[in-house]
Design an enzyme around this catalytic site. Structure first.
Site, mmCIF file in Angstrom:
data_model
loop_
_atom_site.group_PDB
_atom_site.id
_atom_site.type_symbol
_atom_site.label_atom_id
_atom_site.label_comp_id
_atom_site.label_asym_id
_atom_site.label_seq_id
_atom_site.Cartn_x
_atom_site.Cartn_y
_atom_site.Cartn_z
ATOM 1 N N SER A 87 12.377 -4.648 0.554
ATOM 2 C CA SER A 87 13.418 -3.858 -0.805
ATOM 3 C C SER A 87 13.359 -4.806 -1.573
ATOM 4 O O SER A 87 13.688 -6.128 -1.349
ATOM 5 C CB SER A 87 13.928 -3.136 -0.457
ATOM 6 O OG SER A 87 14.964 -2.843 -1.957
ATOM 7 N N TYR A 123 23.054 -2.238 1.888
ATOM 8 C CA TYR A 123 21.985 -1.888 1.745
ATOM 9 C C TYR A 123 21.147 -3.532 1.464
ATOM 10 O O TYR A 123 20.424 -3.688 1.516
ATOM 11 C CB TYR A 123 21.659 -0.726 0.644
ATOM 12 C CG TYR A 123 19.967 -0.523 1.020
ATOM 13 C CD1 TYR A 123 19.815 0.288 1.606
ATOM 14 C CD2 TYR A 123 19.636 -0.815 -0.309
ATOM 15 C CE1 TYR A 123 18.462 0.204 1.415
ATOM 16 C CE2 TYR A 123 18.335 -1.022 -0.755
ATOM 17 C CZ TYR A 123 17.172 -0.542 0.211
ATOM 18 O OH TYR A 123 15.794 0.117 0.069
#
Ligand SMILES: NC(=O)c1ccc[n+]([C@@H]2O[C@H](COP(=O)([O-])OP(=O)(O)OC[C@H]3O[C@@H](n4cnc5c(N)ncnc54)[C@H](OP(=O)(O)O)[C@@H]3O)[C@@H](O)[C@H]2O)c1
Length: 235
Positions: A133, A146
């Site tokens: 990501s 995250y």
């Protein structure tokens, strides 16, 4: 006949979103597939094996990879994609969400690649693609855990490039910004639905994975960063 015709891929988190789009894109290019997710959906694709598998469980991941190799006789591609996201400040992140993000995103990626590597080496060449990501490239506000899981994936894959290059295995991080999938909608997880407008599609990301996998074997793409035009790049 495409250059991926006849190859075999193991994809995690393949029942929905980016993983499903990658599965469809690979299938359209003649790749035979082991599609792992907790639901075990085979997406109705020809030459695809749906594999019920929780990536938090090494034994289940190893069994799913073994079934893929047993069914198709070889393994050429590992796409480590399964992931969850819970966006809060560190203190506000529920402990069970912390554990799930680390267990699914980081340990699940380690387990999937670890289970695939011996088979990729046996095939003589191969590809590992990790769906990381933008959150694995820079610290972002309100998503510290995250980010930690995604930085871990990026570090893992970059380090594996050193280990696996001599075996003809290319390791690549694909790092999208916002993608409009269920990921952003799951109860208590992800982002509020109103931010979905303008995000990239799962198919956009699958296109990039396909691009990475279809490069001539004389070179490798270490990292790809892609973002919707609606999203800032933050330097
Ligand atoms: N959407 C975004 O904006 C975005 C941006 C950048 C990166 N990413 C990354 O891209 C990847 C895919 O995200 P997505 O947007 O496609 O998410 P998604 O639509 O929510 O799909 C997640 C997939 O992971 C599977 N999964 C979840 N927990 C699992 C577990 N414990 N074991 C096995 N499979 C599990 C789900 O299937 P089951 O429920 O059937 O298990 C599903 O197939 C993730 O790693 C995510 O971090 C997403």
């Amino acid at each position: 006949m495409t250059q991926l015709e006849g190859k075999v891929a193991f994809v995690t988190g393949a029942s929905r979103g980016i993983g499903a789009a990658v599965g469809r894109a690979l299938s359209g290019n003649g790749v035979r597939l082991g599609l792992a997710s907790r639901s075990g959906d085979d997406l109705g694709l020809a030459d695809a094996l749906g594999l019920p598998c929780d990536v938090r469980r090494l034994d289940q991941v190893e069994a799913a990879v073994a079934k893929t190799v047993e069914r198709f006789g070889r393994l050429d591609i590992c796409v480590a994609n399964a992931g969850v996201g819970s966006y809060h400040t560190l203190v506000a992140t529920p402990v069970e969400h912390i554990e799930e993000m680390i267990d699914v995103n980081l340990k699940g990626t380690i387990y999937a690649i670890r289970a695939c590597v011996p088979h990729l080496i046996e095939s003589g060449e191969g590809d590992v693609v990790t769906l990381a990501s933008e959150a694995g490239r820079r610290g972002l506000p309100g998503e510290a855990v995250y980010c930690a899981s995604k930085f871990g994936q990026v570090g893992l894959t970059r380090a594996l490039d050193h280990e696996l290059r001599e075996h003809g295995i290319r390791c690549s991080n694909v790092c999208p910004g916002g993608v409009a999938t269920d990921f952003a909608l799951a109860d208590g997880y992800g982002r509020p639905p109103e931010v979905l407008a303008g995000m990239m599609s799962a198919e956009d990301v699958a296109d990039v994975v396909l691009f990475v996998l279809t490069r001539p074997r004389g070179y490798r793409i270490l990292e790809t960063a892609l973002r919707p035009v609606t999203e800032a790049s933050w330097g």
